[in-house]
Write a protein that holds these residues in place. Structure first.
Motif, PDB file in Angstrom:
ATOM      1  N   LEU A 324       0.826  -1.210   0.000  1.00  0.00           N
ATOM      2  CA  LEU A 324       0.000   0.000   0.000  1.00  0.00           C
ATOM      3  C   LEU A 324       0.859   1.259   0.000  1.00  0.00           C
ATOM      4  N   GLU A 325       1.925   1.223   0.801  1.00  0.00           N
ATOM      5  CA  GLU A 325       2.809   2.385   0.919  1.00  0.00           C
ATOM      6  C   GLU A 325       3.529   2.696  -0.389  1.00  0.00           C
ATOM      7  N   HIS A 326       3.755   1.684  -1.196  1.00  0.00           N
ATOM      8  CA  HIS A 326       4.528   1.864  -2.435  1.00  0.00           C
ATOM      9  C   HIS A 326       3.655   1.759  -3.686  1.00  0.00           C
ATOM     10  N   GLY A 327       2.411   2.211  -3.589  1.00  0.00           N
ATOM     11  CA  GLY A 327       1.639   2.459  -4.797  1.00  0.00           C
ATOM     12  C   GLY A 327       0.553   1.473  -5.164  1.00  0.00           C
ATOM     13  N   ILE A 328       0.446   0.344  -4.459  1.00  0.00           N
ATOM     14  CA  ILE A 328      -0.644  -0.591  -4.760  1.00  0.00           C
ATOM     15  C   ILE A 328      -1.941  -0.025  -4.181  1.00  0.00           C
ATOM     16  N   SER A 329      -2.965   0.059  -4.989  1.00  0.00           N
ATOM     17  CA  SER A 329      -4.233   0.655  -4.560  1.00  0.00           C
ATOM     18  C   SER A 329      -4.930  -0.230  -3.530  1.00  0.00           C
ATOM     19  N   PRO A 330      -5.621   0.389  -2.553  1.00  0.00           N
ATOM     20  CA  PRO A 330      -6.396  -0.393  -1.593  1.00  0.00           C
ATOM     21  C   PRO A 330      -7.463  -1.260  -2.254  1.00  0.00           C
ATOM     22  N   SER A 331      -7.864  -0.905  -3.480  1.00  0.00           N
ATOM     23  CA  SER A 331      -8.887  -1.683  -4.188  1.00  0.00           C
ATOM     24  C   SER A 331      -8.288  -2.775  -5.079  1.00  0.00           C
ATOM     25  N   TYR A 332      -6.958  -2.901  -5.030  1.00  0.00           N
ATOM     26  CA  TYR A 332      -6.265  -3.888  -5.877  1.00  0.00           C
ATOM     27  C   TYR A 332      -6.748  -5.305  -5.551  1.00  0.00           C
ATOM     28  N   SER A 333      -6.912  -6.133  -6.597  1.00  0.00           N
ATOM     29  CA  SER A 333      -7.290  -7.534  -6.389  1.00  0.00           C
ATOM     30  C   SER A 333      -6.645  -8.399  -7.459  1.00  0.00           C
ATOM     31  N   VAL A 334      -6.577  -9.687  -7.190  1.00  0.00           N
ATOM     32  CA  VAL A 334      -6.059 -10.661  -8.153  1.00  0.00           C
ATOM     33  C   VAL A 334      -7.055 -11.810  -8.227  1.00  0.00           C
TER      34      VAL A 334
END
Length: 589
Positions: A324-334
């Motif tokens: 999260l701190e390095h740019g991955i969005s809180p809404s990110y999913s796989v």
């Protein structure tokens, strides 16, 4: 005339030399000989204070000094003239205390005695008060024997909290060279808090200046300074809670920690298996030492700070914060289908059929490996490692225990320096789920769990007066909220990996972890059950928790060596610990 002048000059020089010598002997040397004279008739006798008590937070003694007596014998009795006296003394001792053999007592006396020794020879360091009291009058009446009070360190709770309390032992020559007081007390802290706070526990020396005659007989006490005995140690632990954890820990080996998340006080901390500290006070037998040293369960290792383990999935909250701190969005999913293929290797999720569409909260709740595999490749190991360092990975916690290990928080530079090899992307993948090179101590995980609960890193400590303010760590509160929700789900929501195993009066946030101790071959299509593996091949089980969820007060961390799954191995035990904290009044509604 010249000859006369030469004679007068010679006489003058001789007179100057003689007068100089007289001046030196009568005036300049006066101070030196005056001090030497004092030493001839004034004897300074040092007094070691009683070693300080160690108490729990409620004043219950954990280390005390049992009262007894020592037997000292007049020096210079091994000469032919006094030989019979010495043999008679040894016979009397052996008669009344059969555990002391005559030959060994004679050997000890001859070793400690010398022509230059003026003090009595310490033949027996300690005999318990109850064993000696009825014979006190007899021994005190023997001319060449001196009976003196003596103390022996005793641990009333035996093996409870043994690793953290530590023990004392006889001071070695090296100890005496480095610590003057140990020359007089004869003991020194060898491990745990006994060693860490040895300077405080031993107090400061006192002394008496005594006038003696030519026969070394005491005539008068000229000056006396009492030893300083403000040397007790009050701990943060509650021995009732410590004993309770010892009772409900039913596994072979591991560690349990209960820490106040707001100030770092340790209410309990146990490394299993434990041992009775009393066996070290008088000297452990070679048989017992070999048994402990060769055990596969390593009872002598303080696993709290000297045990290094892969953290497994308890690592995932820190990795998630790094993402999260390095740019991955809180809404990110796989989309997790059960494996990720990189080159010729498949990196499997623990769930063979996969977790389907997965975001941060679900990834923590169900411990989805594939989510962390894929997200970590977007960020890279160096950024992940940098964030984890803020949370105490690869760092000392600062706890008041000796020789704390720092573990491993790997990155590209670390591997280059350690092995002179490049970093591979597959290593980023396995590091993201707490495997690979990553190693932690249980105390590091406890401190990190306190951070997850409060946003601050406390310094764990056992000594009540050794408190310092927790360290504020710069982290987005919204990111921490996501992590805490995921940990809440683990213990309280359907499909949470600990939901079926945690039942407590307290609402708990948790994370389970399974840390492999052997790798799974690529040919293994279906992962074997932990119960099907040989015991020492089974994974370590982790469970790190904090509670109450709404108002965090304590973190409880459990590591079960070769315990398999963290939820089933540690969940019921951790639930009981929270109930005990509630019953003892530590957790308020």
């Amino acid at each position: 005339m010249k000859r006369l002048n030469f004679i007068l000059l010679f006489i003058g020089i001789l007179m100057i030399v003689l007068l100089s010598r007289v001046y030196f002997l009568s005036i300049k040397s006066n101070t030196y000989y005056e001090e030497l004279s004092k030493q001839n008739y004034i004897k300074r006798v040092y007094q070691a204070p009683s070693r300080g008590l160690i108490e729990d937070r409620n004043g219950i003694p954990l280390a005390i000094n049992n009262l007894g007596f020592s037997i000292t014998v007049k020096p210079h009795l091994k000469s032919y003239k006094n030989k019979q006296k010495l043999h008679n003394i040894v016979k009397i001792i052996a008669k009344h205390f059969p555990e002391y053999e005559e030959e060994k007592l004679l050997k000890r006396y001859k070793k400690l005695d010398s022509p230059y020794k003026h003090d009595y020879v310490n033949l027996i360091d300690y005999i318990a008060y109850d064993d000696f009291f009825s014979k006190f009058t007899l021994f005190n009446s023997i001319e060449d024997i001196k009976v003196e009070p003596s103390v022996k360190r005793y641990y009333p709770f035996h093996n409870a909290a043994s690793h953290i309390i530590g023990y004392v032992g006889k001071a070695s020559r090296e100890n005496m060279n480095n610590n003057e007081l140990s020359k007089y007390s004869g003991i020194v802290g060898k491990n745990g808090l006994e060693k860490y706070y040895n300077e405080k526990l031993q107090g400061t020396l006192g002394y008496k200046d005594i006038k003696v005659n030519a026969l070394n007989k005491e005539l008068e006490v000229l000056k006396e300074k009492k030893p300083n005995e403000d040397n007790n140690l009050k701990l943060t632990i509650d021995i009732k809670l410590q004993k309770y954890i010892q009772k409900i820990f039913t596994h072979k080996s591991g560690a349990v920690i209960v820490i106040d998340v707001n100030n770092g006080e340790l209410l309990a901390a146990a490394s299993f298996p434990e041992f009775d500290n009393n066996i070290f006070v008088g000297g452990i037998s070679q048989k017992d030492w070999d048994k402990m040293r060769n055990s596969f369960d390593h009872p002598f290792t303080n696993k709290l700070v000297n045990g290094l383990y892969p953290p497994g999935s308890v690592h995932k909250m820190g990795v998630a914060l790094a993402l999260l701190e390095h740019g991955i969005s809180p809404s990110y999913s796989v989309y997790c289908n059960g494996e990720l293929q990189i080159g010729n290797r498949k990196f499997r999720c623990w769930k063979q059929r996969g977790h389907g569409r997965t975001g941060f909260r679900k990834a923590l709740r169900e411990s989805c490996d594939d989510f962390f595999y894929k997200a970590s490749l977007k960020v890279g190991i160096n950024k992940i490692s940098k964030t984890l360092e803020k949370y105490g990975f690869g760092q000392e916690t600062g706890i008041d225990q000796i020789n704390e290990f720092i573990g491993v928080n790997p990155n590209k530079n670390w591997k280059r320096e350690k092995y002179n090899q490049p970093w591979y992307i597959g290593e980023t993948v396995i590091t993201s789920i707490g495997q690979g090179y990553t190693l932690v101590t249980p105390m590091q995980v406890a401190r990190y769990t306190a951070f997850l609960a409060t946003g601050k890193l406390p310094r764990p400590h056992f000594y009540k007066d050794n408190h310092e303010e927790p360290k504020k760590v710069q982290t987005d509160p919204e990111y921490l909220k996501i992590i805490r929700q995921g940990m809440y789900d683990v213990a309280n929501k359907r499909f949470g990996t600990a939901q079926r195993h945690i039942r407590s009066k307290v609402t708990i946030a948790a994370k389970t972890g399974t840390a492999q101790v052997i790798s799974i071959p690529q040919s293994e299509k279906k992962r074997m059950k932990e119960s099907e593996l040989e015991y020492y091949h089974r994974s370590h089980a982790w469970l790190n928790t904090y509670g109450p969820y709404e108002n965090p007060q304590y973190a409880v961390v459990a590591l079960i060596e070769h315990g398999g799954h963290g939820g089933s191995a540690a969940g019921p035990m951790v639930s009981k610990i929270y109930d005990k904290l509630y019953d003892l009044g530590y957790i308020k509604k």
